[in-house]
Design an enzyme around this catalytic site. Structure first.
Site, mmCIF file in Angstrom:
data_model
loop_
_atom_site.group_PDB
_atom_site.id
_atom_site.type_symbol
_atom_site.label_atom_id
_atom_site.label_comp_id
_atom_site.label_asym_id
_atom_site.label_seq_id
_atom_site.Cartn_x
_atom_site.Cartn_y
_atom_site.Cartn_z
ATOM 1 N N ARG A 47 0.841 -1.197 0.000
ATOM 2 C CA ARG A 47 0.000 0.000 0.000
ATOM 3 C C ARG A 47 0.885 1.259 0.000
ATOM 4 N NH1 ARG A 47 1.716 1.888 3.673
ATOM 5 N NH2 ARG A 47 0.556 3.786 3.263
ATOM 6 N N GLY A 48 0.209 2.418 -0.142
ATOM 7 C CA GLY A 48 0.946 3.671 -0.255
ATOM 8 C C GLY A 48 1.106 3.988 -1.731
ATOM 9 N N ALA A 49 0.817 5.244 -2.090
ATOM 10 C CA ALA A 49 0.723 5.608 -3.509
ATOM 11 C C ALA A 49 1.948 5.195 -4.343
ATOM 12 C CB ALA A 49 0.437 7.096 -3.632
ATOM 13 N N ARG A 90 -6.949 -0.493 -7.485
ATOM 14 C CA ARG A 90 -7.367 0.604 -6.584
ATOM 15 C C ARG A 90 -7.527 1.874 -7.427
ATOM 16 N NH1 ARG A 90 -4.290 1.230 -1.027
ATOM 17 N NH2 ARG A 90 -6.275 2.178 -0.464
ATOM 18 N N GLN A 199 -2.726 2.289 9.672
ATOM 19 C CA GLN A 199 -1.413 2.417 9.020
ATOM 20 C C GLN A 199 -0.461 3.288 9.850
ATOM 21 O OE1 GLN A 199 -4.357 2.722 7.465
ATOM 22 N NE2 GLN A 199 -4.259 2.224 5.300
ATOM 23 N N ASP A 240 -2.094 11.021 -2.401
ATOM 24 C CA ASP A 240 -2.423 9.975 -3.387
ATOM 25 C C ASP A 240 -2.764 10.543 -4.755
ATOM 26 O OD1 ASP A 240 -3.028 8.776 -0.583
ATOM 27 O OD2 ASP A 240 -2.730 7.091 -1.947
ATOM 28 N N ASN A 250 -5.723 12.347 0.109
ATOM 29 C CA ASN A 250 -4.815 11.569 0.955
ATOM 30 C C ASN A 250 -5.670 10.800 1.944
ATOM 31 O OD1 ASN A 250 -2.085 10.816 1.697
ATOM 32 N ND2 ASN A 250 -2.409 11.954 3.592
ATOM 33 N N LYS A 251 -5.050 9.990 2.760
ATOM 34 C CA LYS A 251 -5.783 9.120 3.688
ATOM 35 C C LYS A 251 -6.849 9.885 4.460
ATOM 36 C CE LYS A 251 -5.535 5.527 4.089
ATOM 37 N NZ LYS A 251 -6.478 4.622 3.386
HETATM 38 O O1 MRU Z 1 -4.866 3.204 1.705
HETATM 39 P P1 MRU Z 1 -3.379 3.390 1.734
HETATM 40 O O2 MRU Z 1 -2.753 2.836 2.965
HETATM 41 O O3 MRU Z 1 -2.705 2.942 0.480
HETATM 42 O O4 MRU Z 1 -3.246 4.954 1.784
HETATM 43 C C1 MRU Z 1 -1.995 5.538 1.659
HETATM 44 C C2 MRU Z 1 -2.000 6.953 1.993
HETATM 45 O O5 MRU Z 1 -2.997 7.628 2.021
HETATM 46 C C3 MRU Z 1 -0.703 7.572 2.157
HETATM 47 O O6 MRU Z 1 -0.779 8.570 3.112
HETATM 48 C C4 MRU Z 1 -0.331 8.104 0.800
HETATM 49 O O7 MRU Z 1 -0.129 7.081 -0.120
HETATM 50 C C5 MRU Z 1 0.721 9.071 0.842
HETATM 51 S S1 MRU Z 1 2.334 8.521 1.239
HETATM 52 C C6 MRU Z 1 2.918 8.194 -0.258
#
Ligand code: MRU
Length: 349
Positions: A47-49, A90, A199, A240, A250-251
């Protein structure tokens, strides 16, 4: 330095850290099957962009190596279908589509000029390796820029995960925290747990502990208290997808932090590679926000915490308006308001 994602020799296999079991278990999954990578992205095992973009690119290279075909044309067609399949994992982080577009282009070019299957496979593998190494270089540059904004004694709020686990190495905002520490600055990171999948508590706290950076974990509902009582002096986090007017997905919970930052007049910084900028979108209203399963909210570690049949809201991301963002830090420099297509494009070129 920990390697989150790795592409093995000849792209026969790749490996990734299973982020769903950290911090209690450190498990590395090795696979030669792109289906397993797609499944891992859907389940947030990866996970993470930036990480989902790079891992999808690696999965394309693995598929190009392992799929059987009689000729280049046939393999290119299979790889094109696999690319489309991976794009369906996703919807919100644009890095996934950015990386897959690059892989599609590489496959097309390789199909046009390769004399044999091996040549085609090598070209596709090279493209994936370039995307992965670009991620490392980009993160190092962003860390320098972002750390230059961090002062000694800063108390920084972050949420979700933006360190090494969201990328190949270093991370986005997390890379800046490591750099600031290397520069001898005393910093403290306030880590929001990041419900529903934790996370922040599970991954960011783990990364910061490995790096020896002081941090405090809090539940998401404590963030207002923390601004008032822990004297948060800066917000720094990842993204993201960022649109032309600076609107940033973002999250979930990022928007709340931005409103509080405005109230307390502390700077709010987004650290993201330029691949997170989506200049095809004018505003955040166009961003597709992933809606995830209700069970992520109603069940914790197998135990139901809300009555069966409850209606549930579970958007994985929210959109913070560009006007609440003090600066967007990319590898191309620090962008400040006003954010618009022209100002971002000039800086990107
Ligand atoms: O759902 P996730 O865990 O993939 O979400 C990730 C985030 O929102 C991160 O904060 C985001 O990717 C930025 S860090 C590169």
């Amino acid at each position: 330095m920990l390697k989150n994602l790795e592409l093995f020799e000849n792209a026969e296999k790749m490996s990734f850290i299973d982020q769903s079991v950290l911090p209690t278990e450190k498990k590395v999954i090795t696979t030669g099957d792109y289906h397993e990578v797609a499944d891992a992205i859907c389940k947030l095992i990866i996970r993470g962009a930036p990480a989902i973009g790079v891992s999808a690119a690696m999965a394309v290279a693995v598929a190009a190596r392992n799929e059987k075909a009689q000729n280049v044309e046939e393999l290119h067609k299979k790889v094109t279908d696999i690319n489309a399949f991976l794009a369906g994992t996703r919807p919100t982080a644009v890095n996934l589509f950015w990386a897959l577009d690059k892989m599609a282009q590489a496959s097309k070019e390789a199909a046009a000029c390769s004399e044999n299957l091996e040549e085609y496979r090598k070209a596709v593998e090279k493209a994936a390796r370039n995307i992965a190494s670009e991620d490392v270089t980009t993160n190092k540059i962003m860390a320098e820029y972002a750390a230059s904004l961090i002062k000694d004694g800063e108390v920084i709020l972050t949420l979700c995960n933006d360190g090494v686990l969201c990328s190949v190495e270093y991370g986005t905002a997390g890379g800046a925290f490591v750099k600031a520490k290397e520069q001898g600055k005393n910093i403290e990171i306030c880590v929001q747990e990041t419900r529903p999948l934790f996370q922040g508590a599970r991954l960011t706290a783990w990364e910061l502990q490995q790096e020896g950076i002081p941090y405090t974990v809090m539940t998401d509902s404590m963030v207002g208290y923390a601004f008032e009582n822990k004297k948060i002096s800066m917000v720094m986090l990842g993204a993201d997808r960022i649109t032309c007017n600076g609107d940033t997905a973002n999250k979930i919970g990022t928007y709340t932090a931005a409103v509080l930052a405005k109230h307390y007049q502390v700077p709010f910084y987004v650290v993201a590679p330029s691949s997170t900028l989506d200049l095809t979108m004018k505003t955040g209203k166009e961003i597709v926000i992933e809606q995830r399963l209700p069970e992520e909210v109603t069940v914790i570690h197998g135990k139901r915490i809300a009555p069966e049949g409850s209606k549930v809201l579970n958007p994985a991301f929210d959109v913070t308006p560009g006007e609440l963002i003090t600066g967007i830090i990319t590898e191309k420099g620090i962008f400040t308001p006003p954010y618009n297509y022209e100002s971002l494009k000039i800086n990107l070129d």
